[in-house]
Motif scaffolding. Structure first.
Motif, PDB file in Angstrom:
ATOM      1  N   ALA A   9       0.853  -1.192   0.000  1.00  0.00           N
ATOM      2  CA  ALA A   9       0.000   0.000   0.000  1.00  0.00           C
ATOM      3  C   ALA A   9       0.884   1.235   0.000  1.00  0.00           C
ATOM      4  CB  ALA A   9      -0.897   0.003   1.223  1.00  0.00           C
ATOM      5  N   ASP A  10       0.323   2.343  -0.404  1.00  0.00           N
ATOM      6  CA  ASP A  10       1.031   3.629  -0.353  1.00  0.00           C
ATOM      7  C   ASP A  10       1.285   3.968   1.112  1.00  0.00           C
ATOM      8  OD1 ASP A  10       1.673   6.437  -0.377  1.00  0.00           O
ATOM      9  OD2 ASP A  10       0.743   6.562  -2.346  1.00  0.00           O
ATOM     10  N   ARG A  11       2.466   4.442   1.435  1.00  0.00           N
ATOM     11  CA  ARG A  11       2.755   4.745   2.838  1.00  0.00           C
ATOM     12  C   ARG A  11       2.140   6.060   3.289  1.00  0.00           C
ATOM     13  NH1 ARG A  11       8.792   6.592   3.981  1.00  0.00           N
ATOM     14  NH2 ARG A  11       8.627   8.649   3.091  1.00  0.00           N
ATOM     15  N   TRP A  12       1.658   6.860   2.359  1.00  0.00           N
ATOM     16  CA  TRP A  12       1.040   8.139   2.693  1.00  0.00           C
ATOM     17  C   TRP A  12      -0.475   8.026   2.639  1.00  0.00           C
ATOM     18  CZ3 TRP A  12       4.393  11.280   4.729  1.00  0.00           C
ATOM     19  CH2 TRP A  12       5.722  11.254   4.303  1.00  0.00           C
ATOM     20  N   HIS A  13      -1.116   8.658   3.564  1.00  0.00           N
ATOM     21  CA  HIS A  13      -2.569   8.743   3.582  1.00  0.00           C
ATOM     22  C   HIS A  13      -2.945  10.205   3.750  1.00  0.00           C
ATOM     23  CE1 HIS A  13      -4.019   4.482   4.134  1.00  0.00           C
ATOM     24  NE2 HIS A  13      -2.701   4.370   4.038  1.00  0.00           N
ATOM     25  N   THR A  14      -4.092  10.564   3.231  1.00  0.00           N
ATOM     26  CA  THR A  14      -4.605  11.918   3.369  1.00  0.00           C
ATOM     27  C   THR A  14      -5.891  11.848   4.164  1.00  0.00           C
ATOM     28  OG1 THR A  14      -3.652  12.559   1.236  1.00  0.00           O
ATOM     29  CG2 THR A  14      -5.413  13.949   2.104  1.00  0.00           C
ATOM     30  N   GLY A  15      -5.940  12.628   5.237  1.00  0.00           N
ATOM     31  CA  GLY A  15      -7.135  12.675   6.070  1.00  0.00           C
ATOM     32  C   GLY A  15      -7.886  13.975   5.846  1.00  0.00           C
ATOM     33  N   PHE A  16      -9.198  13.897   5.867  1.00  0.00           N
ATOM     34  CA  PHE A  16     -10.064  15.064   5.742  1.00  0.00           C
ATOM     35  C   PHE A  16     -10.786  15.216   7.072  1.00  0.00           C
ATOM     36  CE2 PHE A  16      -9.363  13.336   1.579  1.00  0.00           C
ATOM     37  CZ  PHE A  16      -9.131  14.456   0.793  1.00  0.00           C
ATOM     38  N   VAL A  17     -10.528  16.332   7.767  1.00  0.00           N
ATOM     39  CA  VAL A  17     -11.030  16.535   9.119  1.00  0.00           C
ATOM     40  C   VAL A  17     -11.825  17.830   9.175  1.00  0.00           C
ATOM     41  CG1 VAL A  17     -10.332  16.866  11.532  1.00  0.00           C
ATOM     42  CG2 VAL A  17      -9.027  15.334  10.066  1.00  0.00           C
ATOM     43  N   ASP A  18     -12.909  17.811   9.926  1.00  0.00           N
ATOM     44  CA  ASP A  18     -13.713  19.008  10.153  1.00  0.00           C
ATOM     45  C   ASP A  18     -13.069  19.806  11.285  1.00  0.00           C
ATOM     46  OD1 ASP A  18     -15.611  20.941  10.497  1.00  0.00           O
ATOM     47  OD2 ASP A  18     -17.172  19.594  11.205  1.00  0.00           O
ATOM     48  N   ALA A  19     -12.109  20.659  10.946  1.00  0.00           N
ATOM     49  CA  ALA A  19     -11.366  21.407  11.962  1.00  0.00           C
ATOM     50  C   ALA A  19     -12.185  22.546  12.561  1.00  0.00           C
ATOM     51  CB  ALA A  19     -10.077  21.966  11.347  1.00  0.00           C
ATOM     52  N   ALA A  20     -13.181  23.041  11.859  1.00  0.00           N
ATOM     53  CA  ALA A  20     -13.984  24.152  12.360  1.00  0.00           C
ATOM     54  C   ALA A  20     -15.206  23.678  13.135  1.00  0.00           C
ATOM     55  CB  ALA A  20     -14.429  25.043  11.202  1.00  0.00           C
ATOM     56  N   GLY A  21     -15.633  22.463  12.903  1.00  0.00           N
ATOM     57  CA  GLY A  21     -16.824  21.938  13.564  1.00  0.00           C
ATOM     58  C   GLY A  21     -16.438  21.083  14.750  1.00  0.00           C
ATOM     59  N   CYS A  22     -16.877  19.850  14.735  1.00  0.00           N
ATOM     60  CA  CYS A  22     -16.616  18.941  15.856  1.00  0.00           C
ATOM     61  C   CYS A  22     -15.217  18.335  15.806  1.00  0.00           C
ATOM     62  CB  CYS A  22     -17.663  17.841  15.895  1.00  0.00           C
ATOM     63  SG  CYS A  22     -17.598  16.725  14.484  1.00  0.00           S
ATOM     64  N   GLY A  23     -14.474  18.575  14.734  1.00  0.00           N
ATOM     65  CA  GLY A  23     -13.116  18.061  14.622  1.00  0.00           C
ATOM     66  C   GLY A  23     -13.037  16.611  14.233  1.00  0.00           C
ATOM     67  N   GLY A  24     -14.131  16.042  13.800  1.00  0.00           N
ATOM     68  CA  GLY A  24     -14.154  14.634  13.453  1.00  0.00           C
ATOM     69  C   GLY A  24     -13.542  14.338  12.093  1.00  0.00           C
ATOM     70  N   LEU A  25     -13.161  13.092  11.915  1.00  0.00           N
ATOM     71  CA  LEU A  25     -12.609  12.624  10.654  1.00  0.00           C
ATOM     72  C   LEU A  25     -13.738  12.462   9.645  1.00  0.00           C
ATOM     73  CD1 LEU A  25     -10.048  11.555   9.165  1.00  0.00           C
ATOM     74  CD2 LEU A  25     -10.739   9.266   9.923  1.00  0.00           C
ATOM     75  N   LEU A  26     -13.663  13.199   8.545  1.00  0.00           N
ATOM     76  CA  LEU A  26     -14.678  13.120   7.499  1.00  0.00           C
ATOM     77  C   LEU A  26     -14.374  11.995   6.521  1.00  0.00           C
ATOM     78  CD1 LEU A  26     -14.969  16.927   6.727  1.00  0.00           C
ATOM     79  CD2 LEU A  26     -16.547  15.544   8.078  1.00  0.00           C
ATOM     80  N   GLY A  27     -13.095  11.782   6.252  1.00  0.00           N
ATOM     81  CA  GLY A  27     -12.697  10.755   5.308  1.00  0.00           C
ATOM     82  C   GLY A  27     -11.201  10.585   5.303  1.00  0.00           C
ATOM     83  N   GLN A  28     -10.743   9.464   4.782  1.00  0.00           N
ATOM     84  CA  GLN A  28      -9.316   9.184   4.676  1.00  0.00           C
ATOM     85  C   GLN A  28      -9.081   8.373   3.414  1.00  0.00           C
ATOM     86  OE1 GLN A  28      -7.439   7.749   8.212  1.00  0.00           O
ATOM     87  NE2 GLN A  28      -5.746   6.841   7.102  1.00  0.00           N
ATOM     88  N   ILE A  29      -8.050   8.754   2.681  1.00  0.00           N
ATOM     89  CA  ILE A  29      -7.735   8.055   1.442  1.00  0.00           C
ATOM     90  C   ILE A  29      -6.267   7.675   1.426  1.00  0.00           C
ATOM     91  CG2 ILE A  29      -9.530   9.080   0.006  1.00  0.00           C
ATOM     92  CD1 ILE A  29      -6.795  10.769  -0.931  1.00  0.00           C
ATOM     93  N   GLU A  30      -5.947   6.668   0.666  1.00  0.00           N
ATOM     94  CA  GLU A  30      -4.562   6.260   0.500  1.00  0.00           C
ATOM     95  C   GLU A  30      -3.926   7.145  -0.558  1.00  0.00           C
ATOM     96  OE1 GLU A  30      -2.087   2.292  -0.796  1.00  0.00           O
ATOM     97  OE2 GLU A  30      -4.110   2.073  -0.020  1.00  0.00           O
ATOM     98  N   GLY A  31      -2.732   7.652  -0.273  1.00  0.00           N
ATOM     99  CA  GLY A  31      -1.998   8.468  -1.223  1.00  0.00           C
ATOM    100  C   GLY A  31      -2.115   9.950  -0.941  1.00  0.00           C
ATOM    101  N   ARG A  32      -1.263  10.726  -1.599  1.00  0.00           N
ATOM    102  CA  ARG A  32      -1.310  12.172  -1.449  1.00  0.00           C
ATOM    103  C   ARG A  32      -1.028  12.902  -2.754  1.00  0.00           C
ATOM    104  NH1 ARG A  32       2.335  14.470   2.744  1.00  0.00           N
ATOM    105  NH2 ARG A  32       2.539  16.211   1.364  1.00  0.00           N
ATOM    106  N   ALA A  33      -1.083  12.183  -3.858  1.00  0.00           N
ATOM    107  CA  ALA A  33      -0.953  12.826  -5.165  1.00  0.00           C
ATOM    108  C   ALA A  33      -2.225  13.634  -5.433  1.00  0.00           C
ATOM    109  CB  ALA A  33      -0.751  11.776  -6.257  1.00  0.00           C
TER     110      ALA A  33
END
Length: 83
Positions: A9-33
């Motif tokens: 698997a790709d060693r990098w992951h990209t996380g999408f977080v609601d930093a202005a709201g509750c701070g929860g994880l919205l989504g996560q994907i493999e890769g950062r291209a």
């Protein structure tokens, strides 16, 4: 079997977080291209994407380019952790 490691698997992951709201994880994907970063928001409703005002990222030029393409109305800022 060969005794050598191989990446499954790709060693990098990209996380999408609601930093202005509750701070929860919205989504996560493999890769950062750019294509990887664009894929997750593309699956969200257009009205949600249009409502995104700010995006905090690390200093990756690929990530910045993806955000400029996928969320052109959003202001891109660098998060404090990566400065």
């Amino acid at each position: 079997q060969t005794g050598k490691w191989s990446a499954a698997a790709d060693r990098w992951h990209t996380g999408f977080v609601d930093a202005a709201g509750c701070g929860g994880l919205l989504g996560q994907i493999e890769g950062r291209a750019a294509g990887d970063v664009l894929a997750w928001p593309a699956d969200t409703p257009l009205t949600w994407r249009q409502g995104v005002r700010f995006v905090a990222i690390d200093m990756s030029p690929l990530c910045r380019a993806a955000i400029r393409t996928g969320l052109p109305q959003a202001t891109v800022v660098v998060d404090h952790f990566h400065v």
